[in-house]
Each structure stands twice: as C-alpha cells, then as structure tokens.
Write an enzyme that holds these catalytic residues in place. Structure first.
Site, PDB file in Angstrom:
ATOM      1  N   ASN A 147      45.774  47.848  34.866  1.00 57.78           N
ATOM      2  CA  ASN A 147      46.979  47.442  35.608  1.00 57.78           C
ATOM      3  C   ASN A 147      48.070  46.864  34.706  1.00 57.78           C
ATOM      4  OD1 ASN A 147      45.245  45.216  35.180  1.00 57.78           O
ATOM      5  ND2 ASN A 147      46.103  44.112  36.929  1.00 57.78           N
ATOM      6  N   GLY A 221      38.732  42.520  34.650  1.00 56.86           N
ATOM      7  CA  GLY A 221      38.411  43.611  35.551  1.00 56.86           C
ATOM      8  C   GLY A 221      37.775  43.094  36.820  1.00 56.86           C
ATOM      9  N   SER A 222      36.995  43.920  37.456  1.00 59.06           N
ATOM     10  CA  SER A 222      36.422  43.574  38.749  1.00 59.06           C
ATOM     11  C   SER A 222      35.273  42.584  38.615  1.00 59.06           C
ATOM     12  CB  SER A 222      35.920  44.837  39.452  1.00 59.06           C
ATOM     13  OG  SER A 222      34.768  45.349  38.794  1.00 59.06           O
ATOM     14  N   THR A 223      35.002  41.870  39.706  1.00 60.51           N
ATOM     15  CA  THR A 223      33.877  40.931  39.724  1.00 60.51           C
ATOM     16  C   THR A 223      32.561  41.680  39.547  1.00 60.51           C
ATOM     17  OG1 THR A 223      35.103  39.387  41.136  1.00 60.51           O
ATOM     18  CG2 THR A 223      32.696  39.201  41.121  1.00 60.51           C
ATOM     19  N   GLY A 226      32.140  42.467  36.000  1.00 55.41           N
ATOM     20  CA  GLY A 226      31.887  41.222  35.281  1.00 55.41           C
ATOM     21  C   GLY A 226      30.436  40.795  35.359  1.00 55.41           C
ATOM     22  N   GLU A 243      37.909  37.336  33.190  1.00 52.02           N
ATOM     23  CA  GLU A 243      38.981  37.187  34.181  1.00 52.02           C
ATOM     24  C   GLU A 243      38.771  38.305  35.185  1.00 52.02           C
ATOM     25  OE1 GLU A 243      41.836  38.198  36.175  1.00 52.02           O
ATOM     26  OE2 GLU A 243      43.263  38.279  34.514  1.00 52.02           O
ATOM     27  N   CYS A 277      45.858  41.189  39.225  1.00 56.81           N
ATOM     28  CA  CYS A 277      44.700  40.358  39.600  1.00 56.81           C
ATOM     29  C   CYS A 277      45.147  39.087  40.305  1.00 56.81           C
ATOM     30  CB  CYS A 277      43.888  40.004  38.352  1.00 56.81           C
ATOM     31  SG  CYS A 277      43.201  41.446  37.502  1.00 56.81           S
TER      32      CYS A 277
END
Length: 469
Positions: A147, A221-223, A226, A243, A277
C-alpha cells in the site's frame, strides 16, 4: 545502467526471465520483475553478513553523510520514482499520494541520519556508573506491504543502515518495482551487499522469517501474516518489529465544528483510497452532529476526483489488486443487505477501470456488521450513530486491533480525556493518520508490537549493551 537509461529500465528484466507487473489502473504490463528463489536469498544473506562489519566500521557520522546523499538523490529523481509508484500501486501523483510518498522517503531518510542516539547513563553513585550503549544488530530482514511500498520500506531501511546494519528487503509481490526502484537509488551510494532486494514469492518470505542469518525482522502487513512470522522467528529468535492490521476508530464528540473537521475527517478515512493500515476505518458520531457529518463526508466523496494516477488532478485511484477490490465490494454489499444506507458510492466504477470502486459513505449501520467489525482497507467508511460518549468509547475499544484512533471535538481538553481511554498505539486529535519521523509509531493488541521512527526507531534496530563500572 547507462547515463540515459531510466530507473525503470535498470530494474526490470526480460519477459522470459521475470514476472509481469500490471499497471493498477489499466492492467497493462509495466515491466517484468526478477523472480528470486530461496537459493538467491541464501546468497544475498551471505553477502549481507560479509558486508556488515565494514559498513558498521564507517561510524555514525559517515553513514549519516551517505544517507543525506541518498535523500538528495531521491529528491533529484522524485518524478520518475513517483511515476513508477503511481502506475504500480495505483495512487495518483497529486495530493497525499505518489509525489507525497517519495518526498516522505527523503524526509525519513534524513531524519534517520540526523536523530541523535547517545549512550544513556542509567545509574550513577560516586564512582559507580552504568551506561546503555547501542550497537548494530547485524543483518535486518525487511518485509514490506503493497500500500505504501516505498515509504514503509524506508521506515525499515534508513534507521537500520544508520545503526550499522545491512538490510535484505522483501517487497510485496504486488509492488516489487517500486521497491526495486527505491533501492536502485540507495545503492548508487552504498557498498555492495549493504542493501539488497529479494523479489520472490511467499516461500522466500517464509524462509526469511526463520533464517539464522537474520538478526531482526521488520514486517508491515496483515495480522494473520504477522502471526506466521512470530511462529517462524522462534527458530532463530530474531528480534521483531510488527506493524499489523488496524480497524481504527474515530469518535466525533458533541459540539464538534463539522465544517472545521470535515476535510481532515475525509482524508483520515480515504487517504490512498483507504488502503492505509492506520486509516480511519469506523467512525462513531454523536447524534447531535450525525447528519451533518454524514452529509459533509458524502459531499467531499462526490467531489473528489478519482481516476488513473498519471492523469494530473486525480486524488483517488483504484484498488491495487483484485483480492482487495473483492473484499471492499463484499463488505459494502453485506452492509446494504443488512439495511444500512449507502449515502454515496457503493458500487464499482467500471467506467474508470476494472479495479476502481466509488468512494463510499455508509450510514445507519451498527457494530456487528462486517463493514464495521472487519478491516475494509478501501474506499468505504461506516458512520455509526451514538448518544452516550461512554458507549462510544466502549465500542471503539471492542476491536482486537489497536493501531490508531482519533477524537474530533471543538473542546480539545475533552478530546484528550477521551483519547487517554482509547486502546491504540497512537490517538490523534482532530486529525487521523498524520505521522512525524521524530514521533514513535506502533500498535497495541493484535496490531503488532515494537515502535518505529525517531530515537525509538533507532533503538529498535540496535542491540543494547550495558557497560557498568
């Protein structure tokens, strides 16, 4: 690279050797990105480890000088970098978009160079003294998103280099060209092996997270992704900065001056067409100003030009990829089926291109709807009515995520009191998502851990050493 070659020409490979990267707006091929393998990654990490001692030995002053030279070069090549970014990611050149992102890359690089991190005296009693010093960790693995691919890569790269680390960058498979272009400019000034891009698939990223040759992993990125990185990092105990996703709430308090906050509210929701985000993802508005806020957001949404990023004047672009387009469309359709009111937008903008979705404001919706409870990461904002501030705080905090939040009010003291009770890494007052390279940034709960920027960011990519005497 010849004197007349463009950056894009220097980073792309022949069609037979690479993977086609589409223009986000038109889906035409921009160029072909190299496809690195796990074997390539092994060689890259070995080179980074070999280069690190000499890079660290240069010292802070020389590394800071080099970072300033890089920032100068980023600015000198800003138009070409912005054009590559605009085509690949989709964000327009104008507004808080591609040119803005390239400018931020230079600003964050300079800040990493100039931030002072001195040894800290933590105890002193007569001749007894204890100091905390900060050394290089070694090799940092930087795994970035699609993004804000250039800017977030710089958040990972610049402080790591400043502290004497070498860096291996893994860009998103959606936006490798932007990061390859960024690193090409960096590497005009860096010794071989200090900064390298590995442009590969998810397998390469998975190997990075557990690789014994990496001392630190930085991931945005995404949870879900992560969590996988946390699991993989148990094998090498690499330090982590994560993050992750956010479902940022905003609360508009009674008495807010809607005309004064409307534009900031809009960009808090829709910067980068909502693909941020820490964008505002769900907005709780007091009943006394609810209709006024909804109307103001809808008016701005209808007036804000959307289109191909390279066409001057556009301020909103397409969704970057089909997967994200499908998510936004499905969440808005679900809200409509639940009886929510689509004030404006609510449908694809096929006349603009295959991945454009009209800027959407959804009213008369409640918690429990997917558009409220899930991260949409696109141009659709649910506006939820409330009558009791305590209830709004409770609902804002109900999410498992806690990246950012905001409070909107004419009485800033009252806003601060509400902000203190919100569960988020950053809470903004009368703005949302504004970042400062000197101010720490990071999430709470399932939005990750660790901080970036400023002194905190330098410490995050350093090994603390206590010297006691």
């Amino acid at each position: 690279m010849t004197a007349t070659a463009t950056i894009l020409e220097s980073i792309t490979v022949p069609e037979a050797e690479g993977r086609a990267i589409p223009d986000a707006a038109t889906r035409d091929t921009i160029g072909y990105a190299p496809v690195h393998t796990v074997a390539d990654l092994e060689a890259i990490i070995a080179a980074a480890r070999a280069a690190q001692p000499a890079w660290n030995a240069l010292g802070h002053a020389e590394r800071a000088r080099i970072l300033h030279a890089i920032a100068d070069d980023l600015e000198a090549n800003s138009e070409e970098l912005a054009a590559i970014l605009s085509r690949e990611q989709g964000k327009p050149l104008d507004g808080p978009n591609a040119r803005f992102e390239v400018g931020a890359c230079a600003a964050w690089t300079r800040n990493a160079a100039d931030t002072v991190l001195e040894p800290e005296v933590v105890f002193e009693d007569g001749p007894a003294r204890a100091e905390v010093h900060y050394d290089a960790l070694g090799v940092v693995g930087a795994i970035g998103p699609w993004n804000w691919p250039m800017m977030i890569s710089v958040w990972q790269i610049a402080p790591s280099l400043r502290m004497g680390n070498t860096v291996v960058v893994k860009p998103s498979s959606y936006t490798p060209l932007s990061v390859l272009a960024l690193v090409e400019v960096f590497n005009r000034h860096l010794p071989d092996g200090v900064l390298t891009v590995v442009s590969g698939n998810r397998e390469v990223g998975a190997v990075m997270a557990s690789h014994p040759g990496l001392d630190k992993i930085m991931f945005t990125g995404s949870t879900e992704a992560g969590r996988r990185i946390v699991e993989s990092s148990a094998r090498n105990l690499a330090r982590l900065t994560l993050e992750l996703g956010g479902n940022d709430p905003g609360i508009v308090l009674p008495g807010a001056d809607v005309s004064a906050i409307a534009e900031n509210l809009f960009w808090g929701c829709f910067i980068n067409t909502g693909q941020t985000c820490a964008a505002l993802k769900r907005l709780y508005v007091h009943d006394s100003v609810y209709d006024e806020v909804v109307d103001a957001l809808a008016g701005l949404a209808q007036a804000m030009p959307m289109g191909r990023g390279l066409d001057e004047g556009n301020l909103l672009g397409p969704l970057q990829n089909q997967s994200q387009f499908d998510i936004v469309r499905d969440l808005v359709d679900d809200a409509r089926e639940r009886g929510a009111r689509i004030v404006t937008g609510g449908e694809p903008a096929g006349d603009l291109g295959p991945l454009f979705y009209r800027t959407t404001v959804v009213a008369d919706i409640e918690d429990g709807a997917r558009l409220v409870d899930e991260e949409q990461f696109g141009p659709a904002i649910p506006v939820i009515r409330y009558t009791d501030v305590e209830d709004a705080i409770r609902r804002a905090n109900a999410s498992e995520q806690g990246l950012g939040a905001s409070v909107w009010a004419s009485d800033t003291d009252a806003a601060v009191e509400v902000a203190k009770r919100l569960q988020a890494g950053t809470v903004w007052i009368n703005q949302h998502g504004a970042l400062n390279p000197a101010v720490p940034f990071g999430g709470t709960k399932q939005s990750g851990y660790g901080q970036e920027f400023g002194v905190a960011g330098l410490k995050a990519v350093a090994a603390p050493k206590v010297i006691s005497r």
